[in-house]
Design a protein around this motif. Sequence first.
Motif, mmCIF file in Angstrom:
data_model
loop_
_atom_site.group_PDB
_atom_site.id
_atom_site.type_symbol
_atom_site.label_atom_id
_atom_site.label_comp_id
_atom_site.label_asym_id
_atom_site.label_seq_id
_atom_site.Cartn_x
_atom_site.Cartn_y
_atom_site.Cartn_z
ATOM 1 N N VAL A 20 -1.993 -3.642 6.361
ATOM 2 C CA VAL A 20 -0.196 -3.489 5.802
ATOM 3 C C VAL A 20 -0.214 -4.582 4.811
ATOM 4 C CG1 VAL A 20 1.971 -3.717 6.916
ATOM 5 C CG2 VAL A 20 -0.003 -3.036 8.346
ATOM 6 N N LYS A 21 0.561 -3.898 3.883
ATOM 7 C CA LYS A 21 0.791 -4.852 2.359
ATOM 8 C C LYS A 21 2.147 -5.361 2.801
ATOM 9 C CE LYS A 21 0.444 -1.509 -0.687
ATOM 10 N NZ LYS A 21 0.356 -0.799 -2.033
ATOM 11 N N GLY A 22 2.186 -6.596 1.764
ATOM 12 C CA GLY A 22 3.671 -7.196 1.790
ATOM 13 C C GLY A 22 4.918 -6.654 2.229
ATOM 14 N N LYS A 42 5.402 -4.068 3.815
ATOM 15 C CA LYS A 42 4.749 -3.182 5.097
ATOM 16 C C LYS A 42 4.248 -1.821 4.932
ATOM 17 C CE LYS A 42 7.632 -6.113 7.914
ATOM 18 N NZ LYS A 42 8.287 -6.849 6.905
ATOM 19 N N SER A 43 3.971 -1.408 4.014
ATOM 20 C CA SER A 43 3.337 -0.102 3.744
ATOM 21 C C SER A 43 1.740 -0.287 3.996
ATOM 22 C CB SER A 43 3.295 0.502 2.459
ATOM 23 O OG SER A 43 2.828 -0.215 1.306
ATOM 24 N N PRO A 44 1.150 0.989 4.507
ATOM 25 C CA PRO A 44 -0.490 0.653 4.875
ATOM 26 C C PRO A 44 -1.148 0.944 3.308
ATOM 27 C CG PRO A 44 0.596 2.783 5.355
ATOM 28 C CD PRO A 44 1.661 2.119 5.184
ATOM 29 N N VAL A 45 -2.291 0.162 3.411
ATOM 30 C CA VAL A 45 -3.403 0.547 2.303
ATOM 31 C C VAL A 45 -4.632 0.486 3.057
ATOM 32 C CG1 VAL A 45 -3.502 -1.826 1.867
ATOM 33 C CG2 VAL A 45 -4.141 -0.143 0.158
ATOM 34 N N GLY A 62 -1.713 0.795 -11.850
ATOM 35 C CA GLY A 62 -2.157 1.644 -10.675
ATOM 36 C C GLY A 62 -1.288 0.679 -9.551
ATOM 37 N N GLU A 63 -1.421 1.412 -8.614
ATOM 38 C CA GLU A 63 -0.543 0.871 -7.395
ATOM 39 C C GLU A 63 -1.307 -0.277 -6.705
ATOM 40 O OE1 GLU A 63 0.148 3.367 -4.189
ATOM 41 O OE2 GLU A 63 1.012 1.894 -2.707
ATOM 42 N N GLU A 64 -2.680 -0.150 -6.370
ATOM 43 C CA GLU A 64 -3.195 -1.194 -5.820
ATOM 44 C C GLU A 64 -3.839 -2.499 -6.751
ATOM 45 O OE1 GLU A 64 -2.537 -1.038 -3.022
ATOM 46 O OE2 GLU A 64 -2.323 1.474 -2.812
ATOM 47 N N ASP A 65 -4.174 -3.489 -6.034
ATOM 48 C CA ASP A 65 -4.869 -4.498 -6.643
ATOM 49 C C ASP A 65 -5.819 -5.067 -5.771
ATOM 50 O OD1 ASP A 65 -4.161 -7.268 -5.386
ATOM 51 O OD2 ASP A 65 -2.077 -6.422 -5.921
ATOM 52 N N GLY A 83 1.060 8.816 -0.349
ATOM 53 C CA GLY A 83 1.200 9.389 0.874
ATOM 54 C C GLY A 83 0.031 8.956 1.921
ATOM 55 N N THR A 84 -0.067 7.439 1.959
ATOM 56 C CA THR A 84 -1.285 6.902 2.888
ATOM 57 C C THR A 84 -0.746 7.370 4.099
ATOM 58 O OG1 THR A 84 -1.511 5.094 1.076
ATOM 59 C CG2 THR A 84 -2.343 4.631 3.334
ATOM 60 N N LYS A 85 0.443 7.247 4.544
ATOM 61 C CA LYS A 85 0.779 7.606 6.070
ATOM 62 C C LYS A 85 0.391 9.108 6.268
ATOM 63 C CE LYS A 85 4.283 4.058 6.602
ATOM 64 N NZ LYS A 85 5.893 3.852 6.525
HETATM 65 MG MG LIG Z 1 1.033 2.756 -0.798
#
Ligand SMILES: [Mg+2]
Length: 355
Positions: free
Chosen positions: A37-39, A41-44, A70-73, A145-147
Amino acid sequence: MSDYLSSEQNVAVAAVRRACKLTTSVFNNLVKGETLVKGDKSPVTVADFSAQAVINTILLRAFPHDPIIGEEDASDLRTNELLRTRVVDLANEALSEKPNVEAGEEPSWGIGQKWGADDLLAAIDKGNYEGGRSGRMWTLDPIDGTKGFLRGGQYAVCLALLVDARVELGVIGCPNLPLDPSSPDGARGALFVAVRGHGTHQLPLFPTLSADHTHIPLRMPTLALSQLRFLESVEKAHAALDTNARIAEVLGVTEAPARMDSQAKYAALARGDGNGGVYLRLPTGVGYREKIWDHAPGSLLIEEAGGIVSDSRGQSLDFGLGRTLGENFGVVAAGKAVHAQILEAIKGLGGAPGI
Ligand SMILES: [Mg+2]
Ligand SMILES: Nc1ncnc2c1ncn2[C@@H]1O[C@H](COP(=O)(O)O)[C@@H](O)[C@H]1OP(=O)(O)O
Ligand SMILES: [Mg+2]
Ligand SMILES: [Mg+2]
């Protein structure tokens, strides 16, 4: 395929296809501990990280001078060895498959070989560009749409090329979207490619025959207001769904909305699935800033299929302000015949949550 940006199209399509193959196989084997769970609160998941590693590795070799938003790091991977090992293995599985020369893949893109953990983590972190108004840059949502992905619903691997803050190329892979909307239980996996000035096309995400490389042009159907069916989020926290219902009432829309996660909504709209006609994403009023990777490719899919995209106040989406869409709140994507009337209905409800 149009000549304009033909090598960018080739690279983006190949990269998205490889990432989609990876995410599909991860979904079938995802185990506990592989989702964080990211900062915010969304999942990755390991699939988000490894899809970004794959696409960035390919972009970096094919277009070494282009920055990427890009979204992730990779920071979580640097401190979690179990997760890092899994992401490195998954990315290498996708990257090491030998280049499909017939489909236009080239070994110089860093495919057909394995990469070390340091290279792959650095590739993920190459997505840290801040964006801006001038020059070429890519924007990537490795899983939008990770959820939805975790639920086995809709999700999308989304990549766009921006030139001077304008989306010139959008590629979206939808592994769970039916290829043919008239057979919802048939084959799944659709790929969408939009090129500025050259239309939006669909092709199978996982081609098996050479005929599968044929690009099918998409045109949004012209629908009257009463024929519309709203496309909207599954997640109540992402859009003001109650306000959508009030707008449907004002417009005389009687069909129940179709709910799906991710930019698969833009793809379904461009294709005219189930008389969609409009994607309504009204802000929830908490001041959430939309991210450019959540709308860049999807908005071009709509414009090139003959539709209009604006924010919920009718402003054009501004992709030149950095990683977010700044003062653009919400999205209204619809056919030319109805877009203005939908904006009027939203204005008429001034003061409702999210407006
Ligand atoms: Mg995300
Ligand atoms: N509070 C929010 N309001 C609007 N969108 C959000 C919010 N929180 C997350 N999102 C983003 O909405 C997108 C998916 O929305 P939907 O599937 O409902 O169309 C995701 O990219 C997600 O971002 P993230 O990728 O950071 O989770
Ligand atoms: Mg997203
Ligand atoms: Mg994402």
